[in-house]
Design a protein around this motif. Structure first.
Motif, PDB file in Angstrom:
ATOM      1  N   THR A 146      43.205  41.590  41.250  1.00 58.97           N
ATOM      2  CA  THR A 146      42.488  40.367  41.665  1.00 58.97           C
ATOM      3  C   THR A 146      42.971  39.953  43.048  1.00 58.97           C
ATOM      4  O   THR A 146      42.168  39.619  43.935  1.00 58.97           O
ATOM      5  CB  THR A 146      42.751  39.236  40.637  1.00 58.97           C
ATOM      6  OG1 THR A 146      42.453  39.732  39.329  1.00 58.97           O
ATOM      7  CG2 THR A 146      41.910  38.015  40.924  1.00 58.97           C
ATOM      8  N   TYR A 147      44.272  40.011  43.236  1.00 58.96           N
ATOM      9  CA  TYR A 147      44.876  39.679  44.532  1.00 58.96           C
ATOM     10  C   TYR A 147      44.328  40.597  45.628  1.00 58.96           C
ATOM     11  O   TYR A 147      44.037  40.160  46.739  1.00 58.96           O
ATOM     12  CB  TYR A 147      46.395  39.805  44.418  1.00 58.96           C
ATOM     13  CG  TYR A 147      47.140  39.692  45.720  1.00 58.96           C
ATOM     14  CD1 TYR A 147      47.438  38.446  46.266  1.00 58.96           C
ATOM     15  CD2 TYR A 147      47.570  40.838  46.397  1.00 58.96           C
ATOM     16  CE1 TYR A 147      48.130  38.342  47.461  1.00 58.96           C
ATOM     17  CE2 TYR A 147      48.258  40.743  47.589  1.00 58.96           C
ATOM     18  CZ  TYR A 147      48.535  39.485  48.115  1.00 58.96           C
ATOM     19  OH  TYR A 147      49.217  39.391  49.305  1.00 58.96           O
ATOM     20  N   THR A 148      44.165  41.872  45.302  1.00 57.17           N
ATOM     21  CA  THR A 148      43.636  42.842  46.275  1.00 57.17           C
ATOM     22  C   THR A 148      42.222  42.437  46.700  1.00 57.17           C
ATOM     23  O   THR A 148      41.867  42.515  47.887  1.00 57.17           O
ATOM     24  CB  THR A 148      43.645  44.256  45.663  1.00 57.17           C
ATOM     25  OG1 THR A 148      44.974  44.538  45.231  1.00 57.17           O
ATOM     26  CG2 THR A 148      43.201  45.314  46.653  1.00 57.17           C
TER      27      THR A 148
ATOM     28  N   GLY B 191      38.900  48.699  38.797  1.00 58.68           N
ATOM     29  CA  GLY B 191      40.110  49.490  39.010  1.00 58.68           C
ATOM     30  C   GLY B 191      41.229  48.984  38.128  1.00 58.68           C
ATOM     31  O   GLY B 191      41.226  47.820  37.720  1.00 58.68           O
ATOM     32  N   ASN B 192      42.172  49.835  37.874  1.00 60.19           N
ATOM     33  CA  ASN B 192      43.319  49.465  37.053  1.00 60.19           C
ATOM     34  C   ASN B 192      44.529  49.134  37.902  1.00 60.19           C
ATOM     35  O   ASN B 192      45.483  48.536  37.428  1.00 60.19           O
ATOM     36  CB  ASN B 192      43.664  50.621  36.110  1.00 60.19           C
ATOM     37  CG  ASN B 192      43.662  50.172  34.666  1.00 60.19           C
ATOM     38  OD1 ASN B 192      43.418  48.996  34.373  1.00 60.19           O
ATOM     39  ND2 ASN B 192      43.949  51.089  33.761  1.00 60.19           N
ATOM     40  N   THR B 193      44.467  49.583  39.168  1.00 59.74           N
ATOM     41  CA  THR B 193      45.571  49.336  40.101  1.00 59.74           C
ATOM     42  C   THR B 193      44.978  48.884  41.442  1.00 59.74           C
ATOM     43  O   THR B 193      43.802  49.177  41.726  1.00 59.74           O
ATOM     44  CB  THR B 193      46.371  50.629  40.368  1.00 59.74           C
ATOM     45  OG1 THR B 193      45.469  51.588  40.974  1.00 59.74           O
ATOM     46  CG2 THR B 193      46.970  51.216  39.100  1.00 59.74           C
TER      47      THR B 193
ATOM     48  N   ARG C  80      38.758  46.801  34.687  1.00 61.06           N
ATOM     49  CA  ARG C  80      38.901  48.260  34.672  1.00 61.06           C
ATOM     50  C   ARG C  80      37.528  48.896  34.498  1.00 61.06           C
ATOM     51  O   ARG C  80      37.173  49.823  35.194  1.00 61.06           O
ATOM     52  CB  ARG C  80      39.824  48.681  33.514  1.00 61.06           C
ATOM     53  CG  ARG C  80      40.100  50.177  33.458  1.00 61.06           C
ATOM     54  CD  ARG C  80      40.874  50.541  32.215  1.00 61.06           C
ATOM     55  NE  ARG C  80      40.098  50.369  30.986  1.00 61.06           N
ATOM     56  CZ  ARG C  80      39.196  51.251  30.533  1.00 61.06           C
ATOM     57  NH1 ARG C  80      38.947  52.354  31.203  1.00 61.06           N
ATOM     58  NH2 ARG C  80      38.542  51.013  29.409  1.00 61.06           N
ATOM     59  N   ARG C  81      36.718  48.324  33.563  1.00 53.16           N
ATOM     60  CA  ARG C  81      35.467  48.999  33.235  1.00 53.16           C
ATOM     61  C   ARG C  81      34.293  48.087  32.878  1.00 53.16           C
ATOM     62  O   ARG C  81      33.203  48.240  33.398  1.00 53.16           O
ATOM     63  CB  ARG C  81      35.709  49.965  32.075  1.00 53.16           C
ATOM     64  CG  ARG C  81      34.543  50.858  31.773  1.00 53.16           C
ATOM     65  CD  ARG C  81      34.957  51.980  30.840  1.00 53.16           C
ATOM     66  NE  ARG C  81      33.805  52.831  30.544  1.00 53.16           N
ATOM     67  CZ  ARG C  81      33.404  53.810  31.320  1.00 53.16           C
ATOM     68  NH1 ARG C  81      34.048  54.065  32.449  1.00 53.16           N
ATOM     69  NH2 ARG C  81      32.361  54.545  30.990  1.00 53.16           N
ATOM     70  N   GLY C  82      34.502  47.116  31.971  1.00 52.58           N
ATOM     71  CA  GLY C  82      33.356  46.330  31.487  1.00 52.58           C
ATOM     72  C   GLY C  82      33.695  44.880  31.255  1.00 52.58           C
ATOM     73  O   GLY C  82      34.861  44.482  31.255  1.00 52.58           O
TER      74      GLY C  82
ATOM     75  N   SER D 290      39.528  36.185  38.919  1.00 51.35           N
ATOM     76  CA  SER D 290      40.181  36.404  37.620  1.00 51.35           C
ATOM     77  C   SER D 290      40.123  37.867  37.228  1.00 51.35           C
ATOM     78  O   SER D 290      39.127  38.547  37.497  1.00 51.35           O
ATOM     79  CB  SER D 290      39.470  35.590  36.527  1.00 51.35           C
ATOM     80  OG  SER D 290      40.125  35.778  35.277  1.00 51.35           O
ATOM     81  N   PRO D 291      41.157  38.344  36.533  1.00 47.51           N
ATOM     82  CA  PRO D 291      41.014  39.634  35.862  1.00 47.51           C
ATOM     83  C   PRO D 291      40.113  39.426  34.646  1.00 47.51           C
ATOM     84  O   PRO D 291      40.030  38.305  34.131  1.00 47.51           O
ATOM     85  CB  PRO D 291      42.444  39.976  35.425  1.00 47.51           C
ATOM     86  CG  PRO D 291      43.122  38.656  35.282  1.00 47.51           C
ATOM     87  CD  PRO D 291      42.475  37.720  36.257  1.00 47.51           C
ATOM     88  N   VAL D 292      39.451  40.474  34.211  1.00 50.45           N
ATOM     89  CA  VAL D 292      38.613  40.373  33.017  1.00 50.45           C
ATOM     90  C   VAL D 292      39.477  40.668  31.797  1.00 50.45           C
ATOM     91  O   VAL D 292      40.091  41.732  31.700  1.00 50.45           O
ATOM     92  CB  VAL D 292      37.422  41.369  33.095  1.00 50.45           C
ATOM     93  CG1 VAL D 292      36.630  41.362  31.798  1.00 50.45           C
ATOM     94  CG2 VAL D 292      36.531  41.023  34.286  1.00 50.45           C
TER      95      VAL D 292
HETATM   96  C1  LIG Z   1      44.560  41.290  27.665  1.00 52.54           C
HETATM   97  C2  LIG Z   1      43.749  42.181  28.563  1.00 52.54           C
HETATM   98  C3  LIG Z   1      42.392  42.318  28.317  1.00 52.54           C
HETATM   99  C4  LIG Z   1      41.613  43.122  29.155  1.00 52.54           C
HETATM  100  N1  LIG Z   1      40.265  43.213  28.906  1.00 52.54           N
HETATM  101  C5  LIG Z   1      39.500  43.957  29.730  1.00 52.54           C
HETATM  102  C6  LIG Z   1      38.085  44.023  29.528  1.00 52.54           C
HETATM  103  O1  LIG Z   1      37.494  43.370  28.674  1.00 52.54           O
HETATM  104  N2  LIG Z   1      37.373  44.833  30.353  1.00 52.54           N
HETATM  105  C7  LIG Z   1      37.970  45.572  31.346  1.00 52.54           C
HETATM  106  O2  LIG Z   1      37.274  46.292  32.038  1.00 52.54           O
HETATM  107  N3  LIG Z   1      39.295  45.482  31.592  1.00 52.54           N
HETATM  108  C8  LIG Z   1      40.059  44.699  30.807  1.00 52.54           C
HETATM  109  N4  LIG Z   1      41.407  44.592  31.059  1.00 52.54           N
HETATM  110  C9  LIG Z   1      41.966  45.247  32.278  1.00 52.54           C
HETATM  111  C10 LIG Z   1      42.009  44.257  33.470  1.00 52.54           C
HETATM  112  O3  LIG Z   1      40.883  43.436  33.553  1.00 52.54           O
HETATM  113  C11 LIG Z   1      42.072  45.024  34.790  1.00 52.54           C
HETATM  114  O4  LIG Z   1      43.133  45.938  34.769  1.00 52.54           O
HETATM  115  C12 LIG Z   1      42.194  44.072  35.966  1.00 52.54           C
HETATM  116  O5  LIG Z   1      41.751  44.743  37.113  1.00 52.54           O
HETATM  117  C13 LIG Z   1      43.617  43.592  36.185  1.00 52.54           C
HETATM  118  O6  LIG Z   1      43.658  42.715  37.284  1.00 52.54           O
HETATM  119  P1  LIG Z   1      45.058  42.143  37.841  1.00 52.54           P
HETATM  120  O7  LIG Z   1      45.827  43.310  38.368  1.00 52.54           O
HETATM  121  O8  LIG Z   1      44.681  41.178  38.930  1.00 52.54           O
HETATM  122  O9  LIG Z   1      45.740  41.464  36.704  1.00 52.54           O
HETATM  123  C14 LIG Z   1      42.200  43.790  30.251  1.00 52.54           C
HETATM  124  C15 LIG Z   1      43.582  43.647  30.492  1.00 52.54           C
HETATM  125  C16 LIG Z   1      44.340  42.833  29.671  1.00 52.54           C
HETATM  126  C17 LIG Z   1      45.807  42.659  29.953  1.00 52.54           C
END
Ligand SMILES: Cc1cc2nc3c(=O)[nH]c(=O)nc-3n(C[C@H](O)[C@H](O)[C@H](O)COP(=O)(O)O)c2cc1C
Length: 205
Positions: free
Chosen positions: A16-18, A152-154, A119-121, A82-84
Protein backbone atom coordinates in the motif's frame (compact mmCIF):
# COMPACT_ATOMS: atom_id res chain seq x y z
CA UNK A 1 -1.35 22.80 -1.94
CA UNK A 2 -1.14 19.62 0.09
CA UNK A 3 -2.54 16.12 -0.28
CA UNK A 4 -2.73 13.70 2.63
CA UNK A 5 -1.99 10.06 1.79
CA UNK A 6 -3.30 7.66 4.42
CA UNK A 7 -1.61 4.26 4.77
CA UNK A 8 -4.14 1.82 6.21
CA UNK A 9 -1.73 -1.12 6.17
CA UNK A 10 0.06 -2.44 9.25
CA UNK A 11 3.12 -2.61 6.97
CA UNK A 12 4.69 0.84 7.06
CA UNK A 13 6.70 0.19 3.89
CA UNK A 14 4.65 -2.52 2.19
CA UNK A 15 2.53 -2.70 -0.95
CA UNK A 16 0.00 0.00 0.00
CA UNK A 17 2.87 2.31 0.90
CA UNK A 18 4.47 1.58 -2.49
CA UNK A 19 1.25 2.68 -4.20
CA UNK A 20 1.17 5.84 -2.07
CA UNK A 21 4.81 6.55 -3.03
CA UNK A 22 3.91 6.40 -6.73
CA UNK A 23 1.15 8.94 -6.04
CA UNK A 24 3.54 11.12 -4.00
CA UNK A 25 6.11 11.15 -6.82
CA UNK A 26 3.51 12.24 -9.37
CA UNK A 27 2.11 14.91 -7.04
CA UNK A 28 5.65 16.18 -6.55
CA UNK A 29 6.04 16.49 -10.35
CA UNK A 30 2.85 18.54 -10.29
CA UNK A 31 4.18 20.84 -7.55
CA UNK A 32 1.86 19.40 -4.90
CA UNK A 33 3.17 18.62 -1.42
CA UNK A 34 2.21 15.29 0.17
CA UNK A 35 2.36 13.70 3.59
CA UNK A 36 1.90 10.02 4.39
CA UNK A 37 -0.13 9.37 7.53
CA UNK A 38 0.35 5.93 9.07
CA UNK A 39 -2.79 4.42 10.59
CA UNK A 40 -2.37 2.64 13.94
CA UNK A 41 -3.11 -1.03 13.17
CA UNK A 42 -4.28 -1.43 16.78
CA UNK A 43 -6.72 1.47 16.60
CA UNK A 44 -9.68 1.03 18.93
CA UNK A 45 -12.99 0.32 17.17
CA UNK A 46 -15.91 2.74 17.49
CA UNK A 47 -17.94 1.84 20.58
CA UNK A 48 -20.86 4.08 19.58
CA UNK A 49 -20.65 6.02 22.86
CA UNK A 50 -21.69 9.22 21.09
CA UNK A 51 -19.19 11.29 23.11
CA UNK A 52 -17.96 12.81 19.83
CA UNK A 53 -21.36 14.39 19.12
CA UNK A 54 -20.96 18.04 18.26
CA UNK A 55 -17.28 17.99 19.25
CA UNK A 56 -15.70 16.96 15.97
CA UNK A 57 -13.27 14.65 17.73
CA UNK A 58 -13.25 11.19 19.22
CA UNK A 59 -13.19 10.60 22.99
CA UNK A 60 -10.39 8.05 22.62
CA UNK A 61 -6.94 9.60 22.33
CA UNK A 62 -3.57 8.09 21.56
CA UNK A 63 -4.24 5.98 18.49
CA UNK A 64 -4.07 8.65 15.81
CA UNK A 65 -7.76 9.22 15.10
CA UNK A 66 -7.96 12.85 16.22
CA UNK A 67 -4.60 13.53 14.58
CA UNK A 68 -6.00 12.05 11.37
CA UNK A 69 -9.09 14.31 11.55
CA UNK A 70 -6.86 17.38 11.93
CA UNK A 71 -4.59 16.32 9.07
CA UNK A 72 -7.53 15.75 6.71
CA UNK A 73 -8.96 19.15 7.70
CA UNK A 74 -5.62 20.82 6.94
CA UNK A 75 -5.18 19.17 3.54
CA UNK A 76 -6.53 20.16 0.13
CA UNK A 77 -7.14 16.56 -0.84
CA UNK A 78 -7.01 13.11 0.73
CA UNK A 79 -6.24 9.64 -0.62
CA UNK A 80 -6.91 6.63 1.58
CA UNK A 81 -4.98 3.43 0.90
CA UNK A 82 -5.68 -0.04 2.26
CA UNK A 83 -4.51 -3.59 1.78
CA UNK A 84 -7.35 -5.92 0.84
CA UNK A 85 -8.27 -8.22 3.74
CA UNK A 86 -10.92 -10.77 2.83
CA UNK A 87 -12.25 -8.47 0.13
CA UNK A 88 -12.50 -5.56 2.57
CA UNK A 89 -10.21 -2.99 4.18
CA UNK A 90 -7.82 -3.65 7.08
CA UNK A 91 -9.28 -3.77 10.58
CA UNK A 92 -7.12 -0.89 11.81
CA UNK A 93 -8.23 1.31 8.94
CA UNK A 94 -11.90 0.38 9.41
CA UNK A 95 -11.70 1.30 13.12
CA UNK A 96 -9.91 4.54 12.31
CA UNK A 97 -12.25 5.63 9.52
CA UNK A 98 -15.43 4.76 11.46
CA UNK A 99 -14.29 7.06 14.26
CA UNK A 100 -12.86 9.78 12.00
CA UNK A 101 -16.04 10.09 9.94
CA UNK A 102 -18.48 9.54 12.83
CA UNK A 103 -16.79 12.25 14.89
CA UNK A 104 -16.22 14.71 12.09
CA UNK A 105 -19.27 13.80 9.99
CA UNK A 106 -18.16 15.77 7.00
CA UNK A 107 -15.18 17.02 5.09
CA UNK A 108 -17.53 18.54 2.52
CA UNK A 109 -15.96 19.71 -0.72
CA UNK A 110 -12.56 18.06 -0.16
CA UNK A 111 -11.38 16.02 -3.17
CA UNK A 112 -10.69 12.41 -2.25
CA UNK A 113 -9.90 8.97 -3.60
CA UNK A 114 -9.43 5.38 -2.47
CA UNK A 115 -6.54 3.09 -3.40
CA UNK A 116 -6.36 -0.61 -2.55
CA UNK A 117 -3.58 -3.17 -2.71
CA UNK A 118 -4.21 -6.88 -3.08
CA UNK A 119 -2.48 -10.07 -4.07
CA UNK A 120 -5.28 -11.26 -6.34
CA UNK A 121 -8.96 -10.52 -5.62
CA UNK A 122 -11.47 -8.52 -3.60
CA UNK A 123 -10.13 -5.13 -4.66
CA UNK A 124 -13.52 -3.89 -5.89
CA UNK A 125 -15.40 -4.36 -2.63
CA UNK A 126 -12.55 -2.88 -0.55
CA UNK A 127 -12.46 0.12 -2.92
CA UNK A 128 -16.24 0.53 -2.56
CA UNK A 129 -15.98 0.42 1.23
CA UNK A 130 -13.60 3.39 1.35
CA UNK A 131 -15.66 5.31 -1.18
CA UNK A 132 -18.72 4.91 1.07
CA UNK A 133 -17.10 7.20 3.69
CA UNK A 134 -16.57 9.86 1.02
CA UNK A 135 -19.95 9.64 -0.63
CA UNK A 136 -21.83 10.13 2.65
CA UNK A 137 -19.69 13.21 3.35
CA UNK A 138 -20.27 15.47 0.31
CA UNK A 139 -16.67 14.84 -0.79
CA UNK A 140 -15.97 14.92 -4.54
CA UNK A 141 -14.40 11.57 -5.47
CA UNK A 142 -11.60 11.86 -8.01
CA UNK A 143 -11.41 9.03 -10.50
CA UNK A 144 -8.72 7.60 -12.75
CA UNK A 145 -8.62 5.39 -15.85
CA UNK A 146 -9.53 2.25 -13.85
CA UNK A 147 -10.66 1.42 -10.29
CA UNK A 148 -7.61 2.29 -8.22
CA UNK A 149 -5.92 -0.94 -7.26
CA UNK A 150 -2.46 -2.43 -7.40
CA UNK A 151 -1.62 -6.12 -7.39
CA UNK A 152 1.29 -7.85 -5.71
CA UNK A 153 2.44 -9.60 -2.59
CA UNK A 154 5.58 -7.52 -2.18
CA UNK A 155 6.53 -3.90 -2.99
CA UNK A 156 8.80 -5.28 -5.75
CA UNK A 157 5.81 -7.00 -7.35
CA UNK A 158 3.61 -3.93 -7.00
CA UNK A 159 5.97 -1.77 -9.07
CA UNK A 160 5.76 -4.41 -11.80
CA UNK A 161 2.01 -3.78 -12.04
CA UNK A 162 2.51 -1.26 -14.82
CA UNK A 163 -1.18 -0.61 -15.39
CA UNK A 164 -1.78 -0.15 -11.66
CA UNK A 165 1.10 2.34 -11.47
CA UNK A 166 -0.25 4.27 -14.44
CA UNK A 167 -3.73 4.39 -12.88
CA UNK A 168 -2.13 5.98 -9.79
CA UNK A 169 -0.21 8.59 -11.78
CA UNK A 170 -3.38 9.48 -13.66
CA UNK A 171 -5.23 9.73 -10.34
CA UNK A 172 -2.59 12.14 -8.99
CA UNK A 173 -2.87 14.27 -12.14
CA UNK A 174 -6.66 14.32 -11.95
CA UNK A 175 -6.65 15.26 -8.27
CA UNK A 176 -4.11 18.03 -8.92
CA UNK A 177 -6.41 19.36 -11.63
CA UNK A 178 -9.47 19.26 -9.36
CA UNK A 179 -7.69 21.02 -6.49
CA UNK A 180 -6.51 23.73 -8.86
CA UNK A 181 -10.03 24.16 -10.27
CA UNK A 182 -11.42 24.51 -6.74
CA UNK A 183 -8.74 27.08 -5.86
CA UNK A 184 -9.43 29.13 -8.98
CA UNK A 185 -13.15 28.80 -8.36
CA UNK A 186 -12.76 30.23 -4.86
CA UNK A 187 -10.82 33.19 -6.28
CA UNK A 188 -13.73 33.77 -8.66
CA UNK A 189 -16.19 33.72 -5.74
CA UNK A 190 -17.50 30.18 -6.26
CA UNK A 191 -17.88 28.55 -2.86
CA UNK A 192 -19.05 25.06 -1.94
CA UNK A 193 -22.86 25.07 -1.62
CA UNK A 194 -24.32 25.80 1.80
CA UNK A 195 -25.80 22.67 3.31
CA UNK A 196 -29.37 22.35 4.49
CA UNK A 197 -30.00 21.30 8.08
CA UNK A 198 -29.81 17.51 8.05
CA UNK A 199 -33.06 15.58 7.88
CA UNK A 200 -32.74 12.10 9.38
CA UNK A 201 -35.44 9.51 8.81
CA UNK A 202 -35.55 5.82 9.58
CA UNK A 203 -38.16 4.92 6.92
CA UNK A 204 -41.10 4.73 9.34
CA UNK A 205 -41.36 8.37 10.34
C1 LIG B 1 -5.69 -11.06 6.81
C2 LIG B 1 -5.34 -10.92 5.35
C3 LIG B 1 -6.35 -11.06 4.41
C4 LIG B 1 -6.05 -10.91 3.05
N1 LIG B 1 -7.07 -11.01 2.14
C5 LIG B 1 -6.80 -10.83 0.83
C6 LIG B 1 -7.86 -10.88 -0.13
O1 LIG B 1 -9.04 -11.00 0.17
N2 LIG B 1 -7.51 -10.75 -1.44
C7 LIG B 1 -6.21 -10.58 -1.84
O2 LIG B 1 -5.97 -10.49 -3.03
N3 LIG B 1 -5.20 -10.48 -0.95
C8 LIG B 1 -5.48 -10.60 0.37
N4 LIG B 1 -4.46 -10.49 1.29
C9 LIG B 1 -3.10 -10.10 0.81
C10 LIG B 1 -2.90 -8.56 0.90
O3 LIG B 1 -4.03 -7.83 0.52
C11 LIG B 1 -1.77 -8.12 -0.04
O4 LIG B 1 -0.61 -8.87 0.21
C12 LIG B 1 -1.51 -6.63 0.09
O5 LIG B 1 -0.88 -6.20 -1.08
C13 LIG B 1 -0.64 -6.30 1.29
O6 LIG B 1 -0.43 -4.91 1.35
P1 LIG B 1 0.56 -4.26 2.44
O7 LIG B 1 1.94 -4.74 2.11
O8 LIG B 1 0.43 -2.77 2.25
O9 LIG B 1 0.09 -4.70 3.78
C14 LIG B 1 -4.73 -10.62 2.64
C15 LIG B 1 -3.71 -10.49 3.61
C16 LIG B 1 -4.02 -10.62 4.95
C17 LIG B 1 -2.94 -10.45 5.98
Amino acid sequence: MKVLLINGSPHKAGCTYTALCELAAQFQKNGVETEIFQVDPKAQSCIACGACKGKGRCAFEGDGVNECIKKIEDSDGVIIGSPVYYANISGGLASTLDRVFYAKKSFAGKPCAAVVSCRRGGAGSAFDRINKYFSISCMPIVSSSYWNSVHGNTPEEVVQDKEGMQVLRTLANNMTWMIRCIEEGKKAGIEFPEMEAKITTNFIR
